[in-house]
Design a protein around this motif. Structure first.
Motif, PDB file in Angstrom:
ATOM      1  N   TRP A   1       0.822  -1.208   0.000  1.00 24.61           N
ATOM      2  CA  TRP A   1       0.000   0.000   0.000  1.00 24.61           C
ATOM      3  C   TRP A   1       0.856   1.257   0.000  1.00 24.61           C
ATOM      4  O   TRP A   1       0.411   2.310  -0.429  1.00 24.61           O
ATOM      5  N   TRP A   2       2.114   1.149   0.439  1.00 22.95           N
ATOM      6  CA  TRP A   2       2.946   2.339   0.534  1.00 22.95           C
ATOM      7  C   TRP A   2       3.245   2.944  -0.840  1.00 22.95           C
ATOM      8  O   TRP A   2       3.486   4.146  -0.943  1.00 22.95           O
ATOM      9  N   SER A   3       3.244   2.124  -1.872  1.00 21.81           N
ATOM     10  CA  SER A   3       3.520   2.664  -3.200  1.00 21.81           C
ATOM     11  C   SER A   3       2.402   3.606  -3.649  1.00 21.81           C
ATOM     12  O   SER A   3       2.662   4.642  -4.256  1.00 21.81           O
ATOM     13  N   PHE A   4       1.151   3.259  -3.296  1.00 21.64           N
ATOM     14  CA  PHE A   4       0.042   4.147  -3.624  1.00 21.64           C
ATOM     15  C   PHE A   4       0.103   5.433  -2.802  1.00 21.64           C
ATOM     16  O   PHE A   4      -0.195   6.511  -3.299  1.00 21.64           O
ATOM     17  N   VAL A   5       0.518   5.317  -1.549  1.00 24.91           N
ATOM     18  CA  VAL A   5       0.639   6.502  -0.691  1.00 24.91           C
ATOM     19  C   VAL A   5       1.724   7.421  -1.216  1.00 24.91           C
ATOM     20  O   VAL A   5       1.538   8.640  -1.309  1.00 24.91           O
ATOM     21  N   ILE A   6       2.865   6.865  -1.575  1.00 25.13           N
ATOM     22  CA  ILE A   6       3.983   7.685  -2.069  1.00 25.13           C
ATOM     23  C   ILE A   6       3.596   8.395  -3.356  1.00 25.13           C
ATOM     24  O   ILE A   6       3.884   9.583  -3.524  1.00 25.13           O
ATOM     25  N   LEU A   7       2.934   7.683  -4.271  1.00 25.12           N
ATOM     26  CA  LEU A   7       2.531   8.324  -5.519  1.00 25.12           C
ATOM     27  C   LEU A   7       1.479   9.395  -5.283  1.00 25.12           C
ATOM     28  O   LEU A   7       1.505  10.450  -5.923  1.00 25.12           O
ATOM     29  N   ALA A   8       0.543   9.145  -4.377  1.00 25.67           N
ATOM     30  CA  ALA A   8      -0.483  10.150  -4.081  1.00 25.67           C
ATOM     31  C   ALA A   8       0.126  11.405  -3.469  1.00 25.67           C
ATOM     32  O   ALA A   8      -0.228  12.529  -3.853  1.00 25.67           O
ATOM     33  N   VAL A   9       1.064  11.228  -2.548  1.00 26.86           N
ATOM     34  CA  VAL A   9       1.727  12.383  -1.933  1.00 26.86           C
ATOM     35  C   VAL A   9       2.576  13.116  -2.959  1.00 26.86           C
ATOM     36  O   VAL A   9       2.619  14.350  -2.986  1.00 26.86           O
ATOM     37  N   PHE A  10       3.243  12.384  -3.834  1.00 26.12           N
ATOM     38  CA  PHE A  10       4.070  13.014  -4.861  1.00 26.12           C
ATOM     39  C   PHE A  10       3.220  13.837  -5.826  1.00 26.12           C
ATOM     40  O   PHE A  10       3.544  14.979  -6.136  1.00 26.12           O
ATOM     41  N   ILE A  11       2.100  13.264  -6.284  1.00 24.44           N
ATOM     42  CA  ILE A  11       1.235  13.998  -7.216  1.00 24.44           C
ATOM     43  C   ILE A  11       0.590  15.192  -6.529  1.00 24.44           C
ATOM     44  O   ILE A  11       0.473  16.274  -7.126  1.00 24.44           O
ATOM     45  N   ALA A  12       0.196  15.040  -5.262  1.00 22.96           N
ATOM     46  CA  ALA A  12      -0.370  16.174  -4.523  1.00 22.96           C
ATOM     47  C   ALA A  12       0.672  17.273  -4.345  1.00 22.96           C
ATOM     48  O   ALA A  12       0.352  18.461  -4.458  1.00 22.96           O
ATOM     49  N   GLY A  13       1.919  16.881  -4.092  1.00 22.43           N
ATOM     50  CA  GLY A  13       2.981  17.877  -3.970  1.00 22.43           C
ATOM     51  C   GLY A  13       3.231  18.599  -5.282  1.00 22.43           C
ATOM     52  O   GLY A  13       3.518  19.806  -5.298  1.00 22.43           O
ATOM     53  N   LEU A  14       3.110  17.904  -6.402  1.00 28.74           N
ATOM     54  CA  LEU A  14       3.256  18.560  -7.699  1.00 28.74           C
ATOM     55  C   LEU A  14       2.123  19.546  -7.957  1.00 28.74           C
ATOM     56  O   LEU A  14       2.345  20.641  -8.495  1.00 28.74           O
TER      57      LEU A  14
END
Length: 76
Positions: free
Chosen positions: A3-16
């Motif tokens: 599940w951490w891969s989805f969290v990391i991608l979501a945080v990365f896209i939100a940061g962008l």
């Protein structure tokens, strides 16, 4: 693939979208973290599509599905 891969991608896209450096639990997300998260999601996708392709080609995979337009979605 966790599940951490989805969290990391979501945080990365939100940061962008916000325009700030993405952080999760006080730690900055590096490019290596995003690359590994994306790699794990791509591996999951290709595994699912590979098994679906095998099911389409083999006769035991197509025995119980309809041959019309919804056949591939039934396999997936």
């Amino acid at each position: 693939m966790a599940w951490w891969s989805f969290v990391i991608l979501a945080v990365f896209i939100a940061g962008l979208m916000v325009g700030r450096t993405p952080e999760y639990l006080g730690k900055k997300i590096e490019s290596y973290d995003v690359q590994m998260a994306m790699l794990s999601i791509l591996i999951m996708t290709f595994v699912i599509l590979s098994f679906s392709a095998i099911a389409v080609v083999r006769p035991f995979g197509t025995a119980s599905i309809s041959i019309r337009a919804h056949g591939l979605s039934q396999i997936l």
